[in-house]
Motif scaffolding. Structure first.
Motif, PDB file in Angstrom:
ATOM      1  N   GLU A   2       0.850  -1.188   0.000  1.00  0.00           N
ATOM      2  CA  GLU A   2       0.000   0.000   0.000  1.00  0.00           C
ATOM      3  C   GLU A   2       0.890   1.244   0.000  1.00  0.00           C
ATOM      4  O   GLU A   2       1.897   1.296   0.708  1.00  0.00           O
ATOM      5  N   GLY A   3       0.521   2.226  -0.813  1.00  0.00           N
ATOM      6  CA  GLY A   3       1.303   3.460  -0.888  1.00  0.00           C
ATOM      7  C   GLY A   3       2.290   3.471  -2.046  1.00  0.00           C
ATOM      8  O   GLY A   3       2.874   4.507  -2.357  1.00  0.00           O
ATOM      9  N   GLN A   4       2.494   2.315  -2.681  1.00  0.00           N
ATOM     10  CA  GLN A   4       3.371   2.231  -3.851  1.00  0.00           C
ATOM     11  C   GLN A   4       2.555   2.336  -5.130  1.00  0.00           C
ATOM     12  O   GLN A   4       1.334   2.118  -5.119  1.00  0.00           O
ATOM     13  N   LEU A   5       3.245   2.582  -6.220  1.00  0.00           N
ATOM     14  CA  LEU A   5       2.656   2.526  -7.552  1.00  0.00           C
ATOM     15  C   LEU A   5       2.875   1.117  -8.088  1.00  0.00           C
ATOM     16  O   LEU A   5       3.993   0.605  -8.067  1.00  0.00           O
ATOM     17  N   SER A   6       1.813   0.459  -8.545  1.00  0.00           N
ATOM     18  CA  SER A   6       1.947  -0.866  -9.148  1.00  0.00           C
ATOM     19  C   SER A   6       2.575  -0.679 -10.524  1.00  0.00           C
ATOM     20  O   SER A   6       1.978  -0.075 -11.411  1.00  0.00           O
ATOM     21  N   ASP A   7       3.786  -1.182 -10.701  1.00  0.00           N
ATOM     22  CA  ASP A   7       4.505  -0.957 -11.954  1.00  0.00           C
ATOM     23  C   ASP A   7       4.958  -2.254 -12.614  1.00  0.00           C
ATOM     24  O   ASP A   7       5.626  -2.227 -13.635  1.00  0.00           O
ATOM     25  N   GLU A   8       4.611  -3.402 -12.014  1.00  0.00           N
ATOM     26  CA  GLU A   8       5.022  -4.687 -12.584  1.00  0.00           C
ATOM     27  C   GLU A   8       3.811  -5.534 -12.964  1.00  0.00           C
ATOM     28  O   GLU A   8       2.892  -5.711 -12.170  1.00  0.00           O
ATOM     29  N   TYR A   9       3.845  -6.034 -14.173  1.00  0.00           N
ATOM     30  CA  TYR A   9       2.855  -6.965 -14.712  1.00  0.00           C
ATOM     31  C   TYR A   9       3.511  -8.329 -14.575  1.00  0.00           C
ATOM     32  O   TYR A   9       4.398  -8.684 -15.347  1.00  0.00           O
ATOM     33  N   PHE A  10       3.117  -9.058 -13.535  1.00  0.00           N
ATOM     34  CA  PHE A  10       3.823 -10.275 -13.125  1.00  0.00           C
ATOM     35  C   PHE A  10       3.045 -11.514 -13.547  1.00  0.00           C
ATOM     36  O   PHE A  10       1.894 -11.700 -13.148  1.00  0.00           O
ATOM     37  N   PHE A  11       3.673 -12.351 -14.365  1.00  0.00           N
ATOM     38  CA  PHE A  11       3.100 -13.651 -14.682  1.00  0.00           C
ATOM     39  C   PHE A  11       3.706 -14.645 -13.697  1.00  0.00           C
ATOM     40  O   PHE A  11       4.910 -14.892 -13.703  1.00  0.00           O
ATOM     41  N   MET A  12       2.865 -15.205 -12.824  1.00  0.00           N
ATOM     42  CA  MET A  12       3.342 -16.122 -11.795  1.00  0.00           C
ATOM     43  C   MET A  12       3.284 -17.554 -12.311  1.00  0.00           C
ATOM     44  O   MET A  12       2.214 -18.054 -12.658  1.00  0.00           O
ATOM     45  N   ARG A  13       4.433 -18.176 -12.383  1.00  0.00           N
ATOM     46  CA  ARG A  13       4.542 -19.566 -12.835  1.00  0.00           C
ATOM     47  C   ARG A  13       4.149 -20.526 -11.721  1.00  0.00           C
ATOM     48  O   ARG A  13       3.450 -21.509 -11.940  1.00  0.00           O
ATOM     49  N   SER A  14       4.594 -20.227 -10.505  1.00  0.00           N
ATOM     50  CA  SER A  14       4.300 -21.117  -9.373  1.00  0.00           C
ATOM     51  C   SER A  14       4.214 -20.309  -8.088  1.00  0.00           C
ATOM     52  O   SER A  14       4.828 -19.255  -7.964  1.00  0.00           O
ATOM     53  N   GLY A  15       3.442 -20.842  -7.150  1.00  0.00           N
ATOM     54  CA  GLY A  15       3.310 -20.213  -5.848  1.00  0.00           C
ATOM     55  C   GLY A  15       1.902 -19.695  -5.597  1.00  0.00           C
ATOM     56  O   GLY A  15       0.995 -19.889  -6.410  1.00  0.00           O
ATOM     57  N   PHE A  16       1.742 -19.046  -4.452  1.00  0.00           N
ATOM     58  CA  PHE A  16       0.468 -18.451  -4.044  1.00  0.00           C
ATOM     59  C   PHE A  16       0.713 -17.066  -3.472  1.00  0.00           C
ATOM     60  O   PHE A  16       1.586 -16.885  -2.627  1.00  0.00           O
ATOM     61  N   LEU A  17      -0.063 -16.106  -3.944  1.00  0.00           N
ATOM     62  CA  LEU A  17      -0.020 -14.733  -3.450  1.00  0.00           C
ATOM     63  C   LEU A  17      -1.395 -14.357  -2.907  1.00  0.00           C
ATOM     64  O   LEU A  17      -2.404 -14.908  -3.335  1.00  0.00           O
ATOM     65  N   ARG A  18      -1.396 -13.412  -1.972  1.00  0.00           N
ATOM     66  CA  ARG A  18      -2.649 -12.903  -1.423  1.00  0.00           C
ATOM     67  C   ARG A  18      -2.665 -11.397  -1.562  1.00  0.00           C
ATOM     68  O   ARG A  18      -1.694 -10.720  -1.240  1.00  0.00           O
ATOM     69  N   ALA A  19      -3.773 -10.851  -2.058  1.00  0.00           N
ATOM     70  CA  ALA A  19      -3.975  -9.407  -2.093  1.00  0.00           C
ATOM     71  C   ALA A  19      -4.876  -9.043  -0.918  1.00  0.00           C
ATOM     72  O   ALA A  19      -5.827  -9.764  -0.603  1.00  0.00           O
ATOM     73  N   PHE A  20      -4.552  -7.935  -0.255  1.00  0.00           N
ATOM     74  CA  PHE A  20      -5.381  -7.495   0.867  1.00  0.00           C
ATOM     75  C   PHE A  20      -5.272  -5.991   1.052  1.00  0.00           C
ATOM     76  O   PHE A  20      -4.324  -5.351   0.594  1.00  0.00           O
ATOM     77  N   ALA A  21      -6.276  -5.439   1.711  1.00  0.00           N
ATOM     78  CA  ALA A  21      -6.306  -4.017   2.059  1.00  0.00           C
ATOM     79  C   ALA A  21      -6.763  -3.914   3.511  1.00  0.00           C
ATOM     80  O   ALA A  21      -7.311  -4.872   4.073  1.00  0.00           O
ATOM     81  N   TYR A  22      -6.528  -2.754   4.104  1.00  0.00           N
ATOM     82  CA  TYR A  22      -6.961  -2.525   5.483  1.00  0.00           C
ATOM     83  C   TYR A  22      -8.287  -1.784   5.490  1.00  0.00           C
ATOM     84  O   TYR A  22      -8.465  -0.801   4.770  1.00  0.00           O
ATOM     85  N   ASP A  23      -9.227  -2.279   6.321  1.00  0.00           N
ATOM     86  CA  ASP A  23     -10.507  -1.586   6.448  1.00  0.00           C
ATOM     87  C   ASP A  23     -10.350  -0.390   7.382  1.00  0.00           C
ATOM     88  O   ASP A  23      -9.255  -0.115   7.883  1.00  0.00           O
ATOM     89  N   THR A  24     -11.438   0.325   7.631  1.00  0.00           N
ATOM     90  CA  THR A  24     -11.375   1.549   8.438  1.00  0.00           C
ATOM     91  C   THR A  24     -11.020   1.286   9.898  1.00  0.00           C
ATOM     92  O   THR A  24     -10.611   2.197  10.611  1.00  0.00           O
ATOM     93  N   ASP A  25     -11.154   0.024  10.341  1.00  0.00           N
ATOM     94  CA  ASP A  25     -10.774  -0.335  11.709  1.00  0.00           C
ATOM     95  C   ASP A  25      -9.354  -0.888  11.791  1.00  0.00           C
ATOM     96  O   ASP A  25      -8.904  -1.296  12.865  1.00  0.00           O
ATOM     97  N   GLY A  26      -8.656  -0.935  10.653  1.00  0.00           N
ATOM     98  CA  GLY A  26      -7.281  -1.423  10.642  1.00  0.00           C
ATOM     99  C   GLY A  26      -7.146  -2.926  10.476  1.00  0.00           C
ATOM    100  O   GLY A  26      -6.047  -3.466  10.597  1.00  0.00           O
ATOM    101  N   ASN A  27      -8.250  -3.639  10.203  1.00  0.00           N
ATOM    102  CA  ASN A  27      -8.189  -5.083   9.975  1.00  0.00           C
ATOM    103  C   ASN A  27      -7.803  -5.350   8.533  1.00  0.00           C
ATOM    104  O   ASN A  27      -8.279  -4.667   7.621  1.00  0.00           O
ATOM    105  N   ASP A  28      -6.940  -6.362   8.317  1.00  0.00           N
ATOM    106  CA  ASP A  28      -6.642  -6.665   6.922  1.00  0.00           C
ATOM    107  C   ASP A  28      -7.728  -7.575   6.365  1.00  0.00           C
ATOM    108  O   ASP A  28      -8.194  -8.494   7.018  1.00  0.00           O
TER     109      ASP A  28
END
Length: 194
Positions: free
Chosen positions: A42-68
């Motif tokens: 968070e706070g960065q500019l997304s500048d990479e178009y990433f093709f993932m061959r293997s693995g697992f990633l999670r996208a998340f954001a923080y709500d107004t109470d600070g919970n991810d």
């Protein structure tokens, strides 16, 4: 790292010939992301178009109470980037973190645009990827409105069973819009029905 999987991904939409896919793949650079490392914070500019061959990633954001709150999961053979930040050139409100070691290839926004402008086939491929992503987002949004938590869980289990081998249940609960204890109850109930 051999780019065969990247080339197959590019040709899978039938918009790109094998020859053009090899030219496009030459612009991608290898990237490894260690478990718990961030592809984007968070706070960065997304500048990479990433093709993932293997693995697992999670996208998340923080709500107004600070919970991810988990917004998405990515597995091998997928393109990973924060669409709004990447294309609008705005700061991201989302984080993307590796749940396992990940490998793949990436190009930058500038490189992607250069390829879009020089290769019509790549533009068609990109359009196809964005349409699939938009449709997937729409289905997810509607499922949060029209399905019960049990139905959302069953659908996720059916369509992405490998997630349950690599992703902590608290992240799955967050993605489904429920508490950990609700997910535990749903899992127990489904086990009794089997």
């Amino acid at each position: 790292m051999d780019k065969t999987e990247l080339i197959l991904f590019l040709t899978a939409t039938n918009h790109i010939s094998r020859e053009k896919a090899e030219i496009i793949a030459d612009h991608f650079k290898p990237k490894s992301i260690a478990r718990n490392q961030f592809l984007l914070t968070e706070g960065q500019l997304s500048d990479e178009y990433f093709f993932m061959r293997s693995g697992f990633l999670r996208a998340f954001a923080y709500d107004t109470d600070g919970n991810d709150v988990t917004t998405n999961f990515y597995a091998g053979n997928q393109v990973v980037f924060e669409v709004s930040s990447f294309f609008n050139r705005t700061i991201s409100k989302e984080n993307i973190q590796a749940l396992t070691d990940c490998e793949g290839w990436y190009i930058t926004y500038a490189q992607l645009n250069m390829l879009f402008h020089s290769l019509q086939e790549f533009r068609e491929f990109g359009r196809s990827v964005l349409v699939k992503g938009f449709a997937s987002l729409k289905v997810r949004m509607l499922s949060m409105i029209t399905e019960t938590a049990e139905e959302r869980y069953a659908h996720l289990l059916q369509t992405n069973p490998k997630l349950f081998e690599h992703v902590p249940l608290k992240y799955i609960a967050s993605y489904l819009g429920i508490t950990d204890s609700s997910l535990s109850r749903i899992r127990k109930e489904l086990t009794k029905k089997q």
